[in-house]
Design a protein around this motif. Structure first.
Motif, PDB file in Angstrom:
ATOM      1  N   GLN A   1       0.842  -1.197   0.000  1.00 46.44           N
ATOM      2  CA  GLN A   1       0.000   0.000   0.000  1.00 46.44           C
ATOM      3  C   GLN A   1       0.870   1.237   0.000  1.00 46.44           C
TER       4      GLN A   1
ATOM      5  N   GLN B   1       4.115   3.205   1.366  1.00 42.09           N
ATOM      6  CA  GLN B   1       5.434   2.956   1.926  1.00 42.09           C
ATOM      7  C   GLN B   1       6.042   4.257   2.411  1.00 42.09           C
TER       8      GLN B   1
ATOM      9  N   VAL C   1       9.600   5.543   4.310  1.00 38.65           N
ATOM     10  CA  VAL C   1      10.943   5.153   4.723  1.00 38.65           C
ATOM     11  C   VAL C   1      11.742   6.393   5.071  1.00 38.65           C
TER      12      VAL C   1
ATOM     13  N   ALA D   1       8.150   8.721   0.649  1.00 44.32           N
ATOM     14  CA  ALA D   1       6.783   8.254   0.807  1.00 44.32           C
ATOM     15  C   ALA D   1       6.172   8.017  -0.569  1.00 44.32           C
ATOM     16  N   SER D   2       5.608   6.859  -0.748  1.00 46.56           N
ATOM     17  CA  SER D   2       5.002   6.525  -2.028  1.00 46.56           C
ATOM     18  C   SER D   2       3.733   5.723  -1.812  1.00 46.56           C
TER      19      SER D   2
ATOM     20  N   SER E   1       0.853   3.353  -4.151  1.00 45.51           N
ATOM     21  CA  SER E   1       0.522   2.757  -5.437  1.00 45.51           C
ATOM     22  C   SER E   1      -0.707   3.390  -6.060  1.00 45.51           C
TER      23      SER E   1
ATOM     24  N   TYR F   1       0.179   6.827   7.728  1.00 45.66           N
ATOM     25  CA  TYR F   1       1.167   5.775   7.584  1.00 45.66           C
ATOM     26  C   TYR F   1       2.487   6.282   8.131  1.00 45.66           C
TER      27      TYR F   1
ATOM     28  N   GLY G   1       6.605   5.795   9.170  1.00 46.06           N
ATOM     29  CA  GLY G   1       7.858   5.131   8.891  1.00 46.06           C
ATOM     30  C   GLY G   1       8.403   4.447  10.124  1.00 46.06           C
ATOM     31  N   GLN G   2       9.530   3.804   9.965  1.00 40.17           N
ATOM     32  CA  GLN G   2      10.099   3.018  11.055  1.00 40.17           C
ATOM     33  C   GLN G   2      10.868   3.858  12.066  1.00 40.17           C
TER      34      GLN G   2
END
Length: 121
Positions: A1, A3, A5, A24-25, A27, A110, A112-113
């Protein structure tokens, strides 16, 4: 979905600089805003800076004049340039993307880590 990073964290002396990047991307759908947050041990996660799809920016008072958030739309990347770093900037920095499938629908966050930033005195 979606991403998200982060990269660019590290150890730096007070007064130094670091450059964090958030890739950030999605789909499909649209990322409407990207924000940088930070959380130190035992403290609440707090907003550092954010930038919207339209390019408007917001900064936490404690980082105004020192941090700059910008975007590279071609690379779907948001940059947080951190200058004049202070020990109190030490934290794990997280990137958050606000995404919606279509304009008018509910937004989802969303994360990131996280990337560690340590500023020594």
């Amino acid at each position: 979905q979606v991403q998200v990073v982060e990269s660019g964290g590290g150890l730096v002396q007070a007064g130094g600089s670091l450059r964090l990047s958030c890739a950030a991307s999605a789909s499909t759908g649209t990322i409407n805003a990207i924000g940088w947050y930070r959380q130190a041990p035992g403290k609440e996660r707090e907003l550092v800076a954010a930038i919207t799809r339209g390019g408007t920016t917001n900064y936490a008072d404690r980082v105004k004049g020192r941090f700059t958030i910008s975007r590279d739309n071609a690379k779907n990347t948001v940059i947080l340039q951190m200058n004049s770093l202070k020990p109190e900037d030490t934290a794990t920095y997280y990137c958050k993307a606000d995404w919606t499938l279509l304009v008018g629908l509910r937004q989802y966050a969303y994360w990131g880590q996280g990337t560690q930033v340590t500023v020594s005195s």
